[in-house]
Motif scaffolding. Structure first.
Motif, PDB file in Angstrom:
ATOM      1  N   UNK A 536      27.610   3.266  21.510  1.00 14.12           N
ATOM      2  CA  UNK A 536      28.700   2.434  20.992  1.00 14.12           C
ATOM      3  C   UNK A 536      28.432   0.956  21.234  1.00 14.12           C
ATOM      4  N   UNK A 537      27.825   0.676  22.364  1.00  8.45           N
ATOM      5  CA  UNK A 537      27.475  -0.711  22.651  1.00  8.45           C
ATOM      6  C   UNK A 537      26.451  -1.222  21.636  1.00  8.45           C
ATOM      7  N   UNK A 538      25.455  -0.371  21.363  1.00 10.81           N
ATOM      8  CA  UNK A 538      24.445  -0.765  20.377  1.00 10.81           C
ATOM      9  C   UNK A 538      25.073  -1.017  19.017  1.00 10.81           C
ATOM     10  N   UNK A 539      26.006  -0.132  18.647  1.00  8.39           N
ATOM     11  CA  UNK A 539      26.681  -0.292  17.364  1.00  8.39           C
ATOM     12  C   UNK A 539      27.429  -1.626  17.331  1.00  8.39           C
ATOM     13  N   UNK A 540      28.161  -1.907  18.405  1.00 10.92           N
ATOM     14  CA  UNK A 540      28.946  -3.137  18.448  1.00 10.92           C
ATOM     15  C   UNK A 540      28.054  -4.370  18.333  1.00 10.92           C
ATOM     16  N   UNK A 541      26.930  -4.362  19.054  1.00 11.74           N
ATOM     17  CA  UNK A 541      26.034  -5.515  19.025  1.00 11.74           C
ATOM     18  C   UNK A 541      25.393  -5.711  17.663  1.00 11.74           C
TER      19      UNK A 541
END
Ligand code: ADP
Ligand code: ZN
Ligand code: MG
Length: 646
Positions: A536-541
């Motif tokens: 999810x962090x990767x998606x957000x970034x």
């Protein structure tokens, strides 16, 4: 989930600061102690000798005995008004006396009875009467000496104490090396780095060959009136070999290399940075032709407006660098090199003609360069025949030279740990995965439920990635925990690309969502786990950079927005756009991630049977390679809802 670009690879700490200061301090302290000890020893022997061994006798007594043939004195040494008396059965003076009253000792009756005699007469005379010897009067000095003897040790002690205190302070705040540059000098004794040690990066090397040539034969250029470049800026991502390249230039030209890191300036007191710069430049000029290398120059030379108020000290340091560079004569023979991974952040003043006007780009290595770099770092290590460096080069798109060097080192460590005689391909694969994600944690026990969730999670990534047309092929899936992740799905970039399309990026978002979506499909909403946080962090970034940096929003297509990441504003300056724009940006980011989740869901719903099958296989075998994945994944289909409107 993981993509296969090594991330979060621990960076080498900046090398410790130079030790020339420390060394000279140590030498000084040893010398100091030595002198102190000598002094002490001298004091003890001398004083005890003077005090303990001589008996003071009245002068009248001495004169009387000296004139008596049985007086038992063999020699009287007169120094000023002091008499040292040696008795006949001794070879050193054991008595002392002091002249008193007016007139000379001779006047007072101390006569040399043997004066003027020679041969046997002299001999027989000397058996009876003392020889009298007058020595130069060093009495005045004797007093000075006496005083010195008592005072000097005290002074020495005081100085010593002050010095100790200063050292203690220096240890705390390093104030000792005030103003002295901590530049490291890589002299000829250091292992010389040449262009041979720098693999790939041919165009950068070519640009730098000219600099090397100038350093070797400056006359050639001067004769033709050519202006010699003063400043060369190496720009490129971290770990691409900028520092290595700068050292190689020094090595090729065989000149001294003074290197300091911008971050070292950052920790200094007011005014110290500037004086370090002065010191550094004067050292380099004395050793010309030479190279000054300022690593990570962005630490002192960032844009003034991006500094957000702080950094007056940086400004002074930067100004001093500029002053020094402007003050160079054309024939000073000093070339200033600097490295940065943020050219866009540099103060424009640095880039003007006569300063860092030569730019050399050091890029991330392409596949064939990666192979070369791997060869450099595997050279000299024993390797088995099965080691496939080409496959490794293929897998490591996006890795820097430093990452590759790290993999080579990890492979050797792995081989040693496993007790292998040479590095095998399995060591290399393990090293690569270790560097990319973290060490395998076979010891971490997962219960059956967790294993099942992980299997579905990874299967979700793999299937979405496989099905979507612009995603990279799946290379390997495993549910063996590694680093902080429960399992890993590796995608293999088929080739190096400098640009990615919006379709590719959207597929990457969707496949990253695949893990969590699969969990939700199989175990229900309530069962959603914490195992997807890094996805999810990767998606957000990624979604954020697509909107603010790449102009890929649906409403904001082709518009970009200043961001903290691009350095256009800081916390202190605040956002240079309205709250309404900020809301729009947030909305766009949200839209991208919910679209990704919806596409992943439609893919997984349409391929539910394959999802079950793949999860089952993973539970049975833990790791599936390309060849084992192929028969399972070939039954998938792309649902209409997951297609992008192109
Ligand atoms: P940078 O200064 O660009 O961050 P470094 O020069 O510090 O990168 O590189 C770190 C290490 O990575 C080097 O010491 C070297 O071992 C390895 N490396 C990087 N690029 C290359 C290359 N092109 N060839 C060989 N080794 C490299
Ligand atoms: Zn995941
Ligand atoms: Mg570096």
């Amino acid at each position: 989930m993981a993509d296969n670009l090594p991330k979060n690879i621990p960076k080498k700490k900046p090398t410790g600061r130079n030790n020339t200061n420390n060394t000279s301090n140590t030498v000084r302290s040893i010398l100091f102690s030595f002198i102190l000890i000598c002094f002490g020893a001298f004091l003890i022997t001398n004083v005890s000798y003077r005090e303990a061994e001589k008996k003071e006798v009245p002068i009248s007594d001495v004169i009387q005995r000296a004139n008596n043939p049985d007086g038992n004195i063999s020699k009287i040494t007169v120094v000023g008004s002091t008499l040292d008396i040696t008795l006949k059965d001794n070879d050193k003076p054991t008595e002392t006396s002091r002249k008193d009253g007016a007139g000379t000792l001779y006047d007072q009756g101390l006569v040399n009875h043997c004066e003027g005699l020679s041969g046997d007469d002299l001999k027989s005379c000397e058996e009876k009467y003392p020889v009298i010897e007058y020595k130069e009067d060093v009495n005045a000095w004797g007093i000075v000496f006496d005083v010195a003897l008592t005072v000097l040790p005290i002074i020495a002690l005081v100085v010593f104490f002050m010095w100790v205190m200063k050292q203690a302070n220096a240890a705390n705040n390093q104030s000792m090396s005030f103003g002295k540059s901590r530049a490291r000098l890589y002299g000829p004794d250091k292992k010389k780095v040449t262009f041979k040690d720098v693999a790939g990066n041919e165009s950068a090397k070519q640009d730098l060959t000219e600099i090397v040539d100038f350093l070797k034969s400056p006359k050639k250029y001067e004769k033709l009136g050519a202006k010699i470049p003063r400043g060369v800026l190496l720009a490129g991502d971290p770990g691409t070999g900028k520092t290595l390249m700068a050292r190689a230039v020094a090595g090729e030209a065989d000149v001294p290399f003074f290197s300091i890191s911008g971050s070292e300036f950052a920790e200094m007191f007011v005014g110290v940075g500037a004086s370090r710069v002065r010191d550094l430049f004067s050292k380099a000029k004395k050793n010309a032709p030479s190279i000054i290398f300022i690593d990570e120059i962005d630490a002192v030379a960032h844009k003034r407006d991006a500094r957000g108020g702080a950094g007056r000290e940086d400004e002074q340091t930067l100004n001093q660098i500029l002053v020094e560079m402007d003050g160079f004569d054309n024939d000073s023979g000093v070339i200033v090199m600097a490295a940065t991974n943020r050219v866009d952040m540099l103060d424009k003043a640095l880039l003007r003609p006569g300063r860092f006007d030569r730019h050399v780009n050091v890029t991330l290595p392409e596949r064939k360069d990666r192979l070369e770099i791997l060869k450099v770092h595997f050279k000299g290590k024993p390797i088995e025949e099965d080691v496939d460096l080409e496959a490794l080069a293929k897998k490591t798109a996006g890795s820097s030279g430093a990452d590759l060097a790290n993999i080579a080192n990890e492979a050797a460590i792995t081989a040693a740990r496993e007790g292998h005689k040479a590095i095998s391909n399995s060591d290399v694969v393990e090293a690569f995965e270790r560097v990319a994600i973290g060490p395998e944690r076979k010891s971490k026990v997962m219960n059956e439920k967790e294993r099942k969730i992980t299997a579905y999670h990874e299967a979700g990534h793999a299937i979405v990635g496989h099905v979507l047309p612009d995603s990279d092929p799946v290379h390997k899936v495993t549910i063996i925990p590694r680093g902080s992740t429960g399992g890993v799905t590796w995608f293999l970039p088929p080739e190096d690309r400098s640009y990615k399309s919006i379709y590719e990026l959207k597929d990457i978002l969707a496949r990253a969502m695949g893990g969590r979506v699969a969990e939700k499909l199989i175990f229900g909403t309530d069962a959603v786990t914490t195992g997807a946080s890094s996805d999810l962090r990767n998606v957000a970034e990624l979604a954020k950079s697509m909107i603010v940096e790449e102009g890929m929003g649906s409403e904001t297509r082709n518009l970009v927005f200043p961001s903290e990441a691009t350095g256009y504003y800081t916390i202190t300056t605040g956002k240079p756009y309205s709250e309404k724009t900020a809301e729009t940006i947030d909305g766009e980011i949200k839209k991208l991630s919910s679209e990704a989740a919806a596409r992943a869901e439609s893919v997984l719903k349409a391929n539910k049977a394959v999802l079950d099958k793949l999860a089952e296989e993973l539970l049975a075998h833990e790791t599936l390679e390309e060849a084992e994945l192929e028969p399972i994944l070939k039954n998938t289909k792309l649902p209409e809802a997951a297609k992008l409107y192109k």
